[in-house]
Design an enzyme around this catalytic site. Structure first.
Site, short mmCIF file in Angstrom:
data_model
loop_
_atom_site.label_atom_id
_atom_site.label_comp_id
_atom_site.label_asym_id
_atom_site.label_seq_id
_atom_site.Cartn_x
_atom_site.Cartn_y
_atom_site.Cartn_z
N ASN A 185 18.09 45.97 11.95
CA ASN A 185 18.90 45.37 13.01
C ASN A 185 18.02 44.69 14.05
OD1 ASN A 185 20.70 44.71 15.00
ND2 ASN A 185 21.73 46.67 15.05
N ASP A 186 17.39 45.47 14.90
CA ASP A 186 16.61 44.88 15.98
C ASP A 186 15.50 43.96 15.47
OD1 ASP A 186 18.09 46.17 17.91
OD2 ASP A 186 16.83 47.94 17.89
N VAL A 187 14.94 44.30 14.32
CA VAL A 187 13.79 43.52 13.84
C VAL A 187 14.20 42.14 13.32
CG1 VAL A 187 12.43 45.56 13.28
CG2 VAL A 187 13.84 44.52 11.51
N ALA B 270 17.52 49.42 20.20
CA ALA B 270 17.38 48.76 21.49
C ALA B 270 18.71 48.74 22.25
CB ALA B 270 16.86 47.34 21.30
#
Lengths: 468, 103
Positions: A397-399, A437
């Site tokens: 997700n965040d990456v 995050a």
């Protein structure tokens, strides 16, 4: 057999060189196994040389056989998904050994060629080695518990950070008290040295626990690297106390290696090292944000995905933590295999923090027999997304969050895989919950994005069935 | 200056600082794909502390130090053997697959 001190020192030098060659070998998968062999040779030289200088072998050999047998069995049985736990457990053992050796030196310095009573300089070294070893030991046990998911057994092992009032002040006070007892040990008479030594060690154990319980599960890649580094410094500290350059060199190699890995992990997570250490962050995923405005996403079935993938020319798979949790790597390999038989070019794009420790995803894919030359690092692959038909994001997700390019975003500046540049994006997630995050991901709402909800393993297995 | 021996601490510090630089430069060359094996092999290497434990177990009379040393040997031998063995197992997986497996 008798070896002169000079011969011993030279053999230790040879062992040190082998350790350096071992690390050097890891620069490429082709030479890595040779590197490991160098490490083994170095260790054999070190151990056999030491055997040659001691008076009684029985205890050492017996203990070596017992511990070695346990290590052998564990190494053969451990699952690759459990590597982070194993490594954390091993760090704790190095820390414990450092403390035990330091205690042995305090008890009879003469056996180690250390003057008796122990000179102040050696005591300072012993104090540092013990303190670092104790923190490594108890901290690694906490890290092990968190990684192994032992949160149900004790709150200490909860993957959510344990936060309490004034924790930084308490830790600081404890640290200063420990330093005080450490100094007490340095200036103590031979008769009065045990009490300050033991109290100092005890406080260091507590400090190790307190400093790791406040760090959240998502920051574990940093923590495990940091403890890797500590275990090296502990070995160096003991090397100083024993005047043994081999321990100093090996410890320094490990210490700097762990420090570099910590730095790489922090950078990849866009966190400062100090904010991780101070803790209290990295709460469980999906923690916050009421900001998830109602925007529509396009969702599809595994059949739809199989159709899209089958008609693509090039596919980049972006595996994330979710894939590791679902243990879907074998199913993914199967899918890639089927696709490549249809003439689709399938490769993998790996973010440095995909998985639960540095390089973990690469090991999981290697275990699933994905050839390593299809597995690409972030810097090498990012320019390829623009010319790729489909980016298939699995449990990440965040990456892959394009907000990292937007100033003011909480993850601004974080290096990401530019999946949003692919012609079509397919994202598999369990739900729309935000990542660690805690922010929304615009990638999911793009017109060219299709979401497939469900457990990664189940979804990929369905796709495999649907291909053809 | 003649006849004044250098304190071992200074020699040790020299070795220590230089080894940090060597480690720093060597480790930056490690490919990110092998960072997990790097960690397990450094784990095995840090278990060279077993040398200190062996000295404790057999360097002097059979006293408390020898017992503590023997325990330390047993504890850290788990790493010495296990660390290299698990690294070997992982690296085995990174072998280039033979072409016929690729299709």
């Amino acid at each position: 057999m008798t070896l002169s001190p000079n011969a011993v020192a030279l053999l230790y030098l040879v062992a040190s060189v082998f350790f350096i060659l071992a690390l050097r070998g890891l620069s490429h998968p082709e030479t890595a196994r040779q590197g490991n062999r160098f490490g083994i040779i170095g260790m054999l030289i070190a151990v056999l040389t030491t055997f040659a200088v001691i008076n009684r072998l029985d205890l050492a050999v017996g203990a070596l056989v017992v511990g070695g047998a346990i290590g052998w069995v564990v190494a053969k049985r451990v699952e690759m998904t459990q590597m982070p736990e194993l490594v954390a457990a091993m760090h704790s053992l190095v820390g414990l050994a450092a403390v035990l050796i330091a205690a042995a030196v305090v008890n009879s310095p003469a056996s180690f060629g250390v003057g008796s009573p122990i000179p102040a300089g050696n005591r300072i070294e012993l104090f540092i080695g013990t303190f670092v070893g104790a923190v490594t030991f108890s901290g690694s046990i906490i890290a092990f518990g968190k990684l192994a998911g032992l949160g149900k057994i004790s709150r200490l092992f909860s993957s959510a950070p344990v936060v309490y009032r004034a924790q930084h002040q308490i830790n600081l006070v404890l640290f200063l008290v420990m330093m005080g007892y450490g100094w007490g040990f340095v200036i103590a008479s031979p008769d009065g040295q045990w009490p300050p030594f033991l109290v100092m060690t005890g406080i260091a154990f507590v400090l190790g626990v307190l400093s790791i319980i406040s760090i959240g599960g998502a920051d574990m890649p940093v923590v495990i690297s940091m403890l890797n580094s500590y275990s090296g410094w502990a070995a160096s500290g003991i090397g100083f106390s024993l005047n043994n350059p081999l321990l100093i060199v090996a410890g320094a190699l490990v210490g700097s290696s762990g420090a570099i890995l910590s730095y790489i992990m922090c950078k990849a997570m866009n966190r400062s090292f100090f904010s991780v250490i101070l803790g209290g962050f990295g709460a469980a995923e999906g923690a916050a944000t009421g900001t998830a405005e109602q925007r529509s996403v396009r969702s599809g079935s595994p059949d739809d995905v199989a159709f899209l993938l089958g008609n693509a020319e090039s596919v980049l798979i972006v595996p994330g933590y979710g894939l590791a949790v679902a243990r879907a790597q074998h199913a993914v390999k199967e899918m890639a295999h089927k696709l490549s038989r249809k003439g689709v070019r399938v490769r993998y794009a790996i973010h440095p923090v995909a998985g639960r420790m540095p390089g973990h995803m690469n090991v999981l894919l290697a275990e699933a027999e994905v050839p390593y030359d299809q597995v690409l690092e972030m810097e090498d692959v990012n320019s390829d997304f623009g010319t790729t038909d489909i980016a298939f994001v699995l449990g990440a997700n965040d990456v892959v969050n394009p907000l990292a390019d937007t100033p003011g975003s909480p993850i601004y500046g974080m290096p990401i895989l530019e999946a949003h540049k692919a012609r079509t994006v397919i994202v598999n997630k369990r739900s729309m919950a935000s990542g660690y995050a805690g922010i929304d991901n615009p990638l999911f709402y793009m017109d060219k994005t299709m979401m497939v909800f469900g457990d990664a393993k189940k979804v990929v297995e369905d796709i495999v069935k649907a291909i053809e | 200056m003649h006849g004044v021996a250098v304190d071992p601490l200074v020699t040790n510090l020299t070795v220590f600082i230089l080894a940090i630089f060597v480690g720093y430069h060597v480790v930056w060359n490690v490919t990110p794909a092998l960072h997990t094996p790097l960690m397990s092999v450094t784990n095995a290497i840090s278990s060279v502390i077993v040398v200190g434990a062996i000295l404790a177990s057999g360097g002097g009379p059979l006293d408390l130090s020898a017992i503590l040393g023997a325990i330390a040997v047993a504890v850290v031998a788990v790493n010495t053997i296990g660390g290299f063995a698990v690294t070997e197992r992982m690296l085995e997986m990174f072998r280039k697959k033979d072409p016929k497996g690729k299709k």
